[in-house]
Enzyme design. Structure first.
Site, mmCIF file in Angstrom:
data_model
loop_
_atom_site.group_PDB
_atom_site.id
_atom_site.type_symbol
_atom_site.label_atom_id
_atom_site.label_comp_id
_atom_site.label_asym_id
_atom_site.label_seq_id
_atom_site.Cartn_x
_atom_site.Cartn_y
_atom_site.Cartn_z
ATOM 1 N N GLU A 53 0.822 -1.206 0.000
ATOM 2 C CA GLU A 53 0.000 0.000 0.000
ATOM 3 C C GLU A 53 0.858 1.260 0.000
ATOM 4 O O GLU A 53 0.467 2.301 -0.535
ATOM 5 C CB GLU A 53 -0.948 0.011 1.195
ATOM 6 C CG GLU A 53 -2.079 -1.016 1.105
ATOM 7 C CD GLU A 53 -1.679 -2.401 1.595
ATOM 8 O OE1 GLU A 53 -0.483 -2.630 1.884
ATOM 9 O OE2 GLU A 53 -2.570 -3.277 1.690
ATOM 10 N N PHE A 115 -11.618 -8.487 13.321
ATOM 11 C CA PHE A 115 -10.484 -8.875 12.479
ATOM 12 C C PHE A 115 -10.159 -7.763 11.481
ATOM 13 O O PHE A 115 -11.036 -7.276 10.783
ATOM 14 C CB PHE A 115 -10.815 -10.181 11.738
ATOM 15 C CG PHE A 115 -9.723 -10.588 10.775
ATOM 16 C CD1 PHE A 115 -8.472 -10.974 11.249
ATOM 17 C CD2 PHE A 115 -9.934 -10.556 9.409
ATOM 18 C CE1 PHE A 115 -7.457 -11.321 10.363
ATOM 19 C CE2 PHE A 115 -8.927 -10.910 8.519
ATOM 20 C CZ PHE A 115 -7.685 -11.292 9.003
ATOM 21 N N GLN A 116 -8.907 -7.376 11.448
ATOM 22 C CA GLN A 116 -8.391 -6.327 10.557
ATOM 23 C C GLN A 116 -9.091 -4.980 10.766
ATOM 24 O O GLN A 116 -9.226 -4.201 9.835
ATOM 25 C CB GLN A 116 -8.465 -6.765 9.091
ATOM 26 C CG GLN A 116 -7.464 -7.886 8.785
ATOM 27 C CD GLN A 116 -7.180 -8.052 7.308
ATOM 28 O OE1 GLN A 116 -8.028 -7.807 6.468
ATOM 29 N NE2 GLN A 116 -5.962 -8.484 6.978
ATOM 30 N N LYS A 165 -17.642 -2.049 5.312
ATOM 31 C CA LYS A 165 -17.963 -3.034 4.274
ATOM 32 C C LYS A 165 -19.464 -3.109 3.984
ATOM 33 O O LYS A 165 -19.875 -3.254 2.827
ATOM 34 C CB LYS A 165 -17.431 -4.416 4.698
ATOM 35 C CG LYS A 165 -17.449 -5.426 3.565
ATOM 36 C CD LYS A 165 -16.701 -6.693 3.950
ATOM 37 C CE LYS A 165 -16.729 -7.696 2.810
ATOM 38 N NZ LYS A 165 -15.957 -8.910 3.133
ATOM 39 N N MET A 464 23.651 9.656 3.861
ATOM 40 C CA MET A 464 23.459 10.913 4.569
ATOM 41 C C MET A 464 23.651 10.724 6.074
ATOM 42 O O MET A 464 24.231 11.577 6.750
ATOM 43 C CB MET A 464 22.071 11.486 4.268
ATOM 44 C CG MET A 464 21.888 12.917 4.733
ATOM 45 S SD MET A 464 23.075 14.065 3.993
ATOM 46 C CE MET A 464 22.132 14.708 2.612
#
Lengths: 572, 205
Positions: A53, A115-116, A165, A464
């Protein structure tokens, strides 16, 4: 399809489509599946499947930065959504218009640690311009339209819309919301412009400084600078807002800014800042910044005026209009002494003349064509590219300025390359940053993107960090050596079916660059450079711009550190 | 009580009209927290407009800090209007419940003082009286000071609420207002007094 057959998910795609959104970057998962299912009914929208993502949102940022249009990304709930966080913070700091759409668990599960499930609107509250949870399907198209308007209007930024959902599945009965008109940007007050003009007229050592907020005002700013004959400094985010070929251009200010830019700021009596926010990497120690200057600050965002530096003339409004108003009736300033000083400072620019990262970056950026988009990751190569590349127009330079996000460059170059398939999208990355999003090589392959050219400057170190350890931590190179565990980048590219080339020395470089750029497919070039190279000029953190270190301090035994550090790493 | 807020004061009274949507309070308090602005009191309630709430908060800091806080606030999509009460005449009130310990000897005296302050008794116990006091901050503080010697068991203050005086319900937001502000006042003019106009320097926004 009739209106009655619409669901929340279909209404989402129909709304995006009505807004002219053609490409969405994303990654599916359980809580966004109805949206992905509905996608199959909307072939006019292209979905680009990233491999993470973070890759999706950085690609959307690259799209947005190259085009100035909104970038859209899509993720599922929980881990999918939290993987967007870095990109959202990046877009927030760099004012990039992003619409992030996340799925969430069904409403009856929200708040139960399902869940999630993650409270993504809570998590992203401080790093989005605004965010929403859609709790009523009939609100969905209106919310999406409003989110797009907010992301694009005023000072752009990321907006997140979280859709449970069950809302995605619910039948939708309303109309599809049409795009909002872009709200007008307020014009600056004539009194403010008049005050600014008076200061410019009397200036003996004026300088104009433009930032990322001036990208769409490049033409007006260029005309303004030429009308008054005032030198121009472009910040890291503003590179391209003024043509580098113009003799008035002084380069970039700040920590790795040019001698001319930083000296001019330190001596200026009038500083006209347009579309910039006086970031600490630009100002150095704030009370040492432009100590003699009256500051005119043109900005759309009232909260930026006076936030960091004292402002003598605040000008709130559209940079384009402000520049036009300021240019009206301008007469070239006759300032021979100031010009002489600037000319002398400009001679103090050093081009890298011996083999190293700077030499390699120079060889690559010298091959840029005016239309090419150059992206960079974050680190030494980024500063070298910013110092050495020349931009004639805006939106050709894409990098993570505010957040300094390693892993940004490569996916952003994919997004920019997809937005403008006709131009080359070149990315310069380091061996460290590239590996943070290297899996997006798969995205290149999947979509047969042909115009993305990856250049890895491999110095086997987090360069760096190493430079700071060298300068400020007595060369204790703590956990920055990568050379013992870096992959063979050519084999890595090959594994993804991406052609790759390598150069190990200055002699090999021209031929390797030719082969890399002339390859008809997207391709990768690894340039292996000595690791002891630093980026100079440099203003140490916390110092003022006048305390700039102009050139790299002499090294008594070049190359020794490399061997010791490498040995130590091996023996550890 | 009325007042004209002293801009030099450390506490600044600010009202915000905000959309009545989930997380608005979090969004605003998180902005304060993240940017390091200290809120001394905060009151929230609904307004005459459906869908709009009014918040009144007291921010501690110098004038510049408060103006920066207000401008950051006004950028939020949920914030419809910001009112800086230092720029208008205003009325403000605070409500406090004070539970004071009493003895048979002190009972009468406590009630007498309460009457002087027009405090209402809202609960009577054998060993304590609970008072409701409404007024501006000074009155409430004075009442609490008076009661302290008898023994205050506990107090609960609502935080201040404020409205501008007069019938101007629709005054413009004070962030981009036409009046004078500290950080947006052109420093040039301050440095060159000869240019300063009588009646103050115009705001250039």
């Amino acid at each position: 399809m009739t209106q009655t057959e619409l669901t929340g998910a279909k209404a989402l795609w129909a709304t995006l489509s009505a807004h002219g959104i053609t490409t969405v970057f994303g990654y599916p998962g359980g809580a966004i599946m109805p949206v992905y299912d509905a996608l199959t009914f909307y072939p006019e929208v292209r979905h680009v499947l990233a491999r993470h993502e973070q890759g999706a949102i950085h690609a959307a940022e690259g799209w947005a930065k190259a085009t100035g249009e909104i970038g859209v990304c899509l993720a599922t709930s929980g881990p999918g959504a939290t993987n967007l966080v870095t990109g959202l913070a990046d877009a927030m700091l760099d004012s990039v218009p992003i619409l992030a759409i996340t799925g969430n668990v069904a409403r009856h599960l929200m708040g139960t640690d399902a869940f999630q499930e993650a409270d993504i609107t809570g998590i992203t509250l401080p790093i989005t311009k605004h965010n929403y949870v859609v709790r009523d399907v009939e609100e969905l198209p209106r919310v999406i339209a409003e989110a797009i308007r907010i992301a694009r209007s005023g000072r752009p930024g990321p907006v997140l819309v979280d859709i449970p959902k069950d809302i995605q599945l619910a039948p939708y009965h309303g109309e599809i919301t049409a795009p909002h008109a872009r709200p007008e940007i307020p014009a600056p007050k004539p009194e403010a412009i008049e005050k600014a003009r008076e200061l410019l007229q009397d200036a003996k050592k004026p300088v104009i400084m433009v930032g990322g907020g001036s990208l769409d005002a490049a033409a007006e700013i260029t005309a303004l600078a030429r009308a008054w004959d005032i030198p121009v400094i472009t910040t890291l985010m503003g590179l391209g807002s003024f043509p580098s070929s113009d003799p008035l251009w002084l380069g970039m200010p700040g920590m790795h800014g040019s001698v001319a830019a930083n000296r001019a700021i330190s001596e200026a009596d009038v500083l006209l800042g347009i579309g910039l926010r006086f970031d600490d990497r630009v100002t150095g120690r704030v009370n040492g910044f432009a100590p003699n200057a009256s500051i005119i600050h043109v900005d759309l965002d009232a909260a930026e005026i006076g936030k960091i530096v004292r402002t003598h003339v605040p000008v709130r409004g559209d940079a384009r209009v402000a520049a036009q108003m300021l240019a009206e009736g301008a007469q070239k300033l006759d300032l021979p002494e100031w010009r002489e000083k600037i000319a002398e400072w400009k001679t103090r620019t050093q081009e890298p003349d011996h083999w190293g990262a700077g030499y390699a970056v120079k060889a690559v950026v010298d091959r840029l064509r005016p239309d090419d988009i150059l992206s960079s990751d974050v680190g030494q190569h980024q500063m070298l590219a910013a110092q050495l590349a020349r931009f004639e127009r805006p939106r050709r330079w894409i990098n993570s300025g505010g957040l300094g996000t390693m892993g940004f460059g490569f996916p952003a170059a994919i997004g920019a390359g997809m937005a403008e398939p006709g131009v080359r999208s070149i990315v310069i990355a380091g061996d460290g940053g590239f590996q943070m999003t290297a899996q997006e090589l798969a995205t290149l392959k999947k979509y047969d993107v042909r115009n993305v050219k990856i250049c890895i400057i491999n110095n086997s170190f987090l360069g760096m960090v190493r430079q700071w350890q060298e300068l400020f931590h007595e060369k204790r190179y703590s956990e920055v050596y990568l050379g013992d565990s870096n992959p063979d980048f050519l084999k890595l590219a090959d594994a993804y079916g991406v052609p790759a080339y390598r150069a190990d020395c200055a002699e090999e470089l021209p031929e390797a660059i030719d082969a890399w750029l002339n390859d008809p497919k997207s391709s990768l070039l690894e340039i292996v450079v000595p690791n002891e190279h630093g980026v100079f000029p440099m203003v140490p953190s916390g110092a003022s711009l006048s305390e700039m270190i102009e050139t790299e301090p002499p090294r008594p035994t070049p190359g020794i550190e490399k061997n010791t550090a490498a040995e130590e790493a091996k023996n550890a | 009580m009325t007042g004209n807020f002293d801009p030099g004061q450390k506490d600044h009274l600010v009202s915000a009209l905000v959309r009545d949507e989930p997380r608005v309070l979090t969004r605003i308090t998180s902005l304060f927290g993240r940017r390091g602005y200290n809120i001394r009191s905060l009151s929230v309630g609904s307004t005459e407009h459906p869908g709009l709430s009014r918040m009144t908060f007291v921010v501690t800091g110098d004038r510049g800090v408060v103006e920066q806080a207000m401008r950051q606030l006004e950028k939020l999509h949920d914030v419809v209007k910001i009112i800086d009460h230092s720029l208008e005449k205003f009325v403000d009130r605070e409500l406090v419940l004070v539970k004071v310990a009493i003895t048979p000897e002190s009972r009468v005296e406590v009630r007498q003082i309460a009457e002087d302050f027009r405090a209402r008794i809202v609960d009577v116990g054998r060993h304590a009286l609970t008072f409701e006091v409404t007024g501006d901050e000074g009155k409430i503080t004075a009442f609490i000071e008076q009661m302290r010697s008898f023994g205050i068991i506990e107090t609960m203050r609502t935080g201040r609420v404020a409205l501008t005086r007069g019938s101007n319900a629709d005054i413009p937001s004070h962030v981009y207002h036409e009046g004078e502000t500290e950080t947006l006042r052109p420093v040039v003019e301050a440095a060159e007094p000869r240019e300063t106009k009588a009646g103050g320097v115009p705001n250039l926004f």
